[in-house]
Design an enzyme around this catalytic site. Sequence first.
Site, PDB file in Angstrom:
ATOM      1  N   PRO A 200     -13.487  47.576   8.840  1.00 37.77           N
ATOM      2  CA  PRO A 200     -12.483  48.281   9.653  1.00 37.77           C
ATOM      3  C   PRO A 200     -11.071  48.002   9.149  1.00 37.77           C
ATOM      4  CG  PRO A 200     -14.070  47.125  11.049  1.00 37.77           C
ATOM      5  CD  PRO A 200     -14.326  46.671   9.653  1.00 37.77           C
ATOM      6  N   GLY A 201     -10.229  49.022   9.208  1.00 45.21           N
ATOM      7  CA  GLY A 201      -8.829  48.858   8.862  1.00 45.21           C
ATOM      8  C   GLY A 201      -8.502  48.966   7.394  1.00 45.21           C
ATOM      9  N   THR A 202      -9.470  49.340   6.562  1.00 44.53           N
ATOM     10  CA  THR A 202      -9.213  49.394   5.122  1.00 44.53           C
ATOM     11  C   THR A 202      -8.693  50.753   4.669  1.00 44.53           C
ATOM     12  OG1 THR A 202     -11.575  49.848   4.821  1.00 44.53           O
ATOM     13  CG2 THR A 202     -10.838  47.581   4.509  1.00 44.53           C
ATOM     14  N   LYS A 204     -10.184  54.138   5.499  1.00 45.55           N
ATOM     15  CA  LYS A 204     -11.154  55.215   5.258  1.00 45.55           C
ATOM     16  C   LYS A 204     -10.648  56.532   5.845  1.00 45.55           C
ATOM     17  CE  LYS A 204     -14.409  52.896   7.335  1.00 45.55           C
ATOM     18  NZ  LYS A 204     -13.645  51.637   7.554  1.00 45.55           N
ATOM     19  N   GLU A 421      -3.749  16.907  14.711  1.00 48.96           N
ATOM     20  CA  GLU A 421      -3.365  17.834  13.644  1.00 48.96           C
ATOM     21  C   GLU A 421      -2.962  17.091  12.374  1.00 48.96           C
ATOM     22  OE1 GLU A 421      -3.993  20.904  13.863  1.00 48.96           O
ATOM     23  OE2 GLU A 421      -4.507  20.814  15.977  1.00 48.96           O
ATOM     24  N   ASP A 496     -13.691  22.395  16.013  1.00 51.68           N
ATOM     25  CA  ASP A 496     -13.877  21.879  14.652  1.00 51.68           C
ATOM     26  C   ASP A 496     -15.335  21.513  14.411  1.00 51.68           C
ATOM     27  OD1 ASP A 496     -11.137  22.123  14.339  1.00 51.68           O
ATOM     28  OD2 ASP A 496     -10.762  20.076  15.035  1.00 51.68           O
TER      29      ASP A 496
END
Length: 653
Positions: A200-202, A204, A421, A496
């Site tokens: 999707p989103g490429t 077409k 983090e 994680d």
Amino acid sequence: MNSTVKRALLWVVIIVLVFLLWSLFQTTKSTSDLIPFSTFLDKVNTGQVEKVTIRGDEIHGETKATAPGGKREFHLNSPSTYPDMYNQLRQQKVIMEFEPKGDTPFITALIGWAPVLFLIGLWIFFMRQMQAGGNKALSFGKSKAKLLTGTAKKVTFKDVAGVDEAKLEPHEIIEFLKEPQKFTKLGGKIPKGVLLMGPPGTGKTLLARAIAGEANAPFFSISGSDFVEMFVGVGASRVRDLFEQGKKNAPCIIFIDEIDAVGRHRGAGLGGGHDEREQTLNQLLVEMDGFESNDGVILVAATNRPDVLDPALLRPGRFDRRVVVDLPDLKGREGIIRVHTRTIPLAEDVDPTVLARGTPGFSGADLANLVNEAALNAARYDKKKVQQVDFEFAKDKVLMGVERKSLVMSDREKRNTAYHESGHTIVAAILPAADPLHKVTIIPRGRALGLTQQLPVEDKYSYSRRYLDSMLAVLMGGRIAEEVFLNEITTGAGNDLERASAMARRMVCEWGMSDLGPVTFGKKEEAIFLGREFAQHQDFSEATAVKIDEEVRRILDKAYATAKEIITNNKASLDKIARKLLERETLEGWEVNQILIEETGTDYIKMKEYYPEEAGGEKMTIAPGSGPSTDVQSPAPPVSPTPAPVPTSERNS
């Protein structure tokens, strides 16, 4: 008829109706008497006429109230050759008015026939509405395809970037439509269909719009969901009607978006052979390559689920060409960014090449959204041009989510998040095979309380075992930092551990990266009518299952030990990173590297410039960490059919 014509016709009908009602009212209101011309002269000579209105050969007048019979209106036709009429009127002091000549006999007759003509037109209008167009009765079997005309805003191949290979096949079809003899003189035939497939989103649908803009041929556009409705047989009827329109306008192009809505594998649904969707697919198969020829009708379809399409739809003779519209590479992303920034004023510090290097794995839609978010952020601060800092903000927003400024964490929570983090950060910075560190923050974004972001330097299409082991160690870093510095463990490592366990199991069961050898375990069972994996068949023994669990545990323990060794040997560096995070909340990758240089004397970014060949590494080019990096890169989603881990760690909220 389109909506504009219908609206105009409705107003015309309303105006005509009002005019007819007014004429009828005027006719009903009139009580005028028709009298002979001689009687009119007698009334004038005897002083009974008070006023006359002369309109050509017509005279309209009224008598005085003292005349016999009282005040009455009359009208007559006067001879234009009678010379003494005006003198007699002046002698009797009759008021005279003159008006232009009225309607012609034709208009008078038309007004007389207007009610009948109106009823006939109204009857024809309703009959046409019942037979075709819209959602009216008897029109369910008509196709809803839209015919693109020359007045619509055109999209051309210049507006499509990043899919250069995918543009070649449609370009050939357009050339065939413009110059068919170039191909037919050698016996070639025009392709029946082109299937555009990709994530999707490429782009077409954008590519299909570009085909419509480039081709000087009729272009019909319809969605796969437009075929099937609540009535039985509607889908097949609409397919027939669509191809009939195509034959009338041949040569032409028909574009079906999301064809998997009607093209799914037959026999896997719950409705059996009488399923409405299967009837629609059967009719589509017949129209594409059946008994009757459809020469000149080219079908272009788009889908992001080619795996669920029926095999009969994909065979040669129906969809002859299959065009993969994949995620753009570095050059493609640069072209897409240049296309979307053509109408946006950019500052001098904005470099599309740098933006492209910073967005691996982005689709065309993602890049369009990135540019739009940057423009909106610049407008928010009343800037004249969009600057690099606006694109940096847009990247963080797209990749990590919106800052949750309303979430107030206690000092203890902030401290826990900072050390968690920092554990991810130091492992990611030191391990040579891990993706370079881009940014670490303890500002809550999206659903995470904190986030460590790694961005690959280049597009990745396959992943080595050394790389995966490094990512497992990075995921373990947060939990180990909590144990070493806080003497407790929290729920923040939940995501994680979940991702690390899933990655390790795939290494064993799918990728053959374990001591069990190059073997895959578990066969997927798919329920195609659901369009997704439904179950996984266990094609191995219970003893093998125990060995698989042992291998998964061994891989995770190895990653845990690697991360613990790094954190234990670099306690001072990790503590300094955590304190900096508590002070500034966000650190860039180059700032973390500066801290490591001060504490250890080693430039770990330069160490990542070259991976030793004997360690299974590869040559990589990474910008030196001497200053702020304008090269922000996103986690690379899998481009290959086999998904790979996303190299980003976060602490759960």
